[in-house]
Design a protein around this motif. Sequence first.
Motif, PDB file in Angstrom:
ATOM      1  N   ALA A 116       0.821  -1.215   0.000  1.00 15.97           N
ATOM      2  CA  ALA A 116       0.000   0.000   0.000  1.00 15.97           C
ATOM      3  C   ALA A 116       0.851   1.260   0.000  1.00 15.97           C
ATOM      4  CB  ALA A 116      -0.940  -0.013   1.200  1.00 15.97           C
ATOM      5  N   GLU A 117       1.920   1.261   0.794  1.00 14.67           N
ATOM      6  CA  GLU A 117       2.738   2.476   0.858  1.00 14.67           C
ATOM      7  C   GLU A 117       3.423   2.769  -0.480  1.00 14.67           C
ATOM      8  OE1 GLU A 117       4.593  -1.077   2.685  1.00 14.67           O
ATOM      9  OE2 GLU A 117       2.875   0.070   3.346  1.00 14.67           O
ATOM     10  N   GLU A 118       3.785   1.730  -1.215  1.00 16.82           N
ATOM     11  CA  GLU A 118       4.386   1.922  -2.539  1.00 16.82           C
ATOM     12  C   GLU A 118       3.343   2.473  -3.508  1.00 16.82           C
ATOM     13  OE1 GLU A 118       7.098   1.930  -5.700  1.00 16.82           O
ATOM     14  OE2 GLU A 118       7.406   1.812  -3.550  1.00 16.82           O
ATOM     15  N   ARG A 119       2.150   1.892  -3.491  1.00 12.02           N
ATOM     16  CA  ARG A 119       1.073   2.384  -4.358  1.00 12.02           C
ATOM     17  C   ARG A 119       0.752   3.842  -4.048  1.00 12.02           C
ATOM     18  NH1 ARG A 119      -1.378  -2.240  -2.441  1.00 12.02           N
ATOM     19  NH2 ARG A 119      -3.110  -0.995  -1.635  1.00 12.02           N
ATOM     20  N   ASP A 120       0.670   4.172  -2.764  1.00 11.64           N
ATOM     21  CA  ASP A 120       0.350   5.556  -2.356  1.00 11.64           C
ATOM     22  C   ASP A 120       1.437   6.531  -2.796  1.00 11.64           C
ATOM     23  OD1 ASP A 120      -1.946   4.563  -1.194  1.00 11.64           O
ATOM     24  OD2 ASP A 120      -1.147   4.633   0.856  1.00 11.64           O
ATOM     25  N   ARG A 121       2.682   6.124  -2.636  1.00  9.40           N
ATOM     26  CA  ARG A 121       3.802   6.987  -3.002  1.00  9.40           C
ATOM     27  C   ARG A 121       3.798   7.294  -4.497  1.00  9.40           C
ATOM     28  NH1 ARG A 121       8.663   6.428  -4.804  1.00  9.40           N
ATOM     29  NH2 ARG A 121       8.745   4.175  -4.729  1.00  9.40           N
ATOM     30  N   ALA A 156       8.303  13.018 -15.026  1.00  2.31           N
ATOM     31  CA  ALA A 156       7.977  12.484 -13.698  1.00  2.31           C
ATOM     32  C   ALA A 156       6.972  11.340 -13.811  1.00  2.31           C
ATOM     33  CB  ALA A 156       7.431  13.593 -12.800  1.00  2.31           C
ATOM     34  N   ALA A 157       5.977  11.496 -14.682  1.00  2.28           N
ATOM     35  CA  ALA A 157       4.985  10.431 -14.877  1.00  2.28           C
ATOM     36  C   ALA A 157       5.642   9.195 -15.485  1.00  2.28           C
ATOM     37  CB  ALA A 157       3.847  10.926 -15.762  1.00  2.28           C
ATOM     38  N   GLU A 158       6.532   9.407 -16.430  1.00  2.00           N
ATOM     39  CA  GLU A 158       7.248   8.282 -17.035  1.00  2.00           C
ATOM     40  C   GLU A 158       8.110   7.563 -15.996  1.00  2.00           C
ATOM     41  OE1 GLU A 158       9.783   7.513 -21.029  1.00  2.00           O
ATOM     42  OE2 GLU A 158      10.473   9.174 -19.767  1.00  2.00           O
ATOM     43  N   SER A 159       8.762   8.315 -15.145  1.00  3.20           N
ATOM     44  CA  SER A 159       9.592   7.733 -14.091  1.00  3.20           C
ATOM     45  C   SER A 159       8.745   6.898 -13.133  1.00  3.20           C
ATOM     46  CB  SER A 159      10.319   8.848 -13.337  1.00  3.20           C
ATOM     47  OG  SER A 159      11.004   8.338 -12.236  1.00  3.20           O
ATOM     48  N   ALA A 160       7.573   7.417 -12.774  1.00  3.90           N
ATOM     49  CA  ALA A 160       6.669   6.672 -11.889  1.00  3.90           C
ATOM     50  C   ALA A 160       6.232   5.370 -12.567  1.00  3.90           C
ATOM     51  CB  ALA A 160       5.463   7.526 -11.518  1.00  3.90           C
ATOM     52  N   PHE A 161       5.905   5.443 -13.846  1.00  2.00           N
ATOM     53  CA  PHE A 161       5.514   4.257 -14.606  1.00  2.00           C
ATOM     54  C   PHE A 161       6.640   3.224 -14.624  1.00  2.00           C
ATOM     55  CE2 PHE A 161       5.534   1.908 -18.583  1.00  2.00           C
ATOM     56  CZ  PHE A 161       4.269   1.341 -18.579  1.00  2.00           C
ATOM     57  N   ASP A 162       7.848   3.686 -14.915  1.00  2.00           N
ATOM     58  CA  ASP A 162       8.998   2.781 -14.961  1.00  2.00           C
ATOM     59  C   ASP A 162       9.221   2.112 -13.604  1.00  2.00           C
ATOM     60  OD1 ASP A 162       9.397   3.430 -17.613  1.00  2.00           O
ATOM     61  OD2 ASP A 162      11.052   4.814 -17.216  1.00  2.00           O
ATOM     62  N   GLU A 163       9.087   2.892 -12.546  1.00  2.00           N
ATOM     63  CA  GLU A 163       9.293   2.338 -11.212  1.00  2.00           C
ATOM     64  C   GLU A 163       8.244   1.282 -10.879  1.00  2.00           C
ATOM     65  OE1 GLU A 163       9.358   3.776  -6.581  1.00  2.00           O
ATOM     66  OE2 GLU A 163       9.802   5.239  -8.133  1.00  2.00           O
ATOM     67  N   VAL A 164       6.992   1.562 -11.202  1.00  4.96           N
ATOM     68  CA  VAL A 164       5.927   0.602 -10.901  1.00  4.96           C
ATOM     69  C   VAL A 164       6.088  -0.672 -11.712  1.00  4.96           C
ATOM     70  CG1 VAL A 164       3.438   0.184 -11.184  1.00  4.96           C
ATOM     71  CG2 VAL A 164       4.236   2.248 -10.059  1.00  4.96           C
ATOM     72  N   THR A 165       6.436  -0.556 -12.972  1.00  4.54           N
ATOM     73  CA  THR A 165       6.596  -1.776 -13.775  1.00  4.54           C
ATOM     74  C   THR A 165       7.758  -2.617 -13.252  1.00  4.54           C
ATOM     75  OG1 THR A 165       7.873  -0.579 -15.460  1.00  4.54           O
ATOM     76  CG2 THR A 165       5.505  -0.851 -15.855  1.00  4.54           C
ATOM     77  N   ALA A 166       8.829  -1.977 -12.817  1.00  7.07           N
ATOM     78  CA  ALA A 166       9.963  -2.728 -12.251  1.00  7.07           C
ATOM     79  C   ALA A 166       9.567  -3.395 -10.938  1.00  7.07           C
ATOM     80  CB  ALA A 166      11.159  -1.802 -12.045  1.00  7.07           C
ATOM     81  N   GLU A 167       8.864  -2.664 -10.084  1.00  8.67           N
ATOM     82  CA  GLU A 167       8.408  -3.220  -8.804  1.00  8.67           C
ATOM     83  C   GLU A 167       7.434  -4.379  -9.037  1.00  8.67           C
ATOM     84  OE1 GLU A 167       9.006  -2.378  -5.516  1.00  8.67           O
ATOM     85  OE2 GLU A 167      10.532  -0.911  -6.066  1.00  8.67           O
ATOM     86  N   LEU A 168       6.557  -4.222  -9.997  1.00 13.30           N
ATOM     87  CA  LEU A 168       5.585  -5.271 -10.312  1.00 13.30           C
ATOM     88  C   LEU A 168       6.299  -6.525 -10.826  1.00 13.30           C
ATOM     89  CD1 LEU A 168       2.655  -6.155 -10.525  1.00 13.30           C
ATOM     90  CD2 LEU A 168       2.569  -5.054 -12.764  1.00 13.30           C
TER      91      LEU A 168
END
Length: 115
Positions: free
Chosen positions: A32-37, A59-71
């Motif tokens: 949850a904390e990762e999703r919220d961040r 910034a949006a692209e960076s957030a996308f890249d981070e989420v796909t890597a985390e996923l």
Amino acid sequence: MMYDQARAQQPPDKGVGAAARWAPGPEPLLPAEERDRVSQRLRQALLDFADTPREALEAAESAFDEVTAELASALAERRRVLRAGWQDQDAQAQAEEFRHALRQYREITERLLRL
């Protein structure tokens, strides 16, 4: 709600190993904390867009890249845990553990297909 009540009334799986301990269900793939961040970063990018569109997009692209890597990392860990649960089972435990693991793979894959 009805689904949850029906599930609660079913007896627990009798499989053994790590896959049996990993409960099926709609638990989030990311904490949850990762999703919220990441959600906060996207909101900020939207707010910043009018003043600095390029930086907001970056910034949006960076957030996308981070989420796909985390996923990808979270899915790899789930796969590792599932595989460890059935890979070295003895002959008697195999059928039930395999059935449970197959159910887990199916549920995760179906969730991904619905994304």
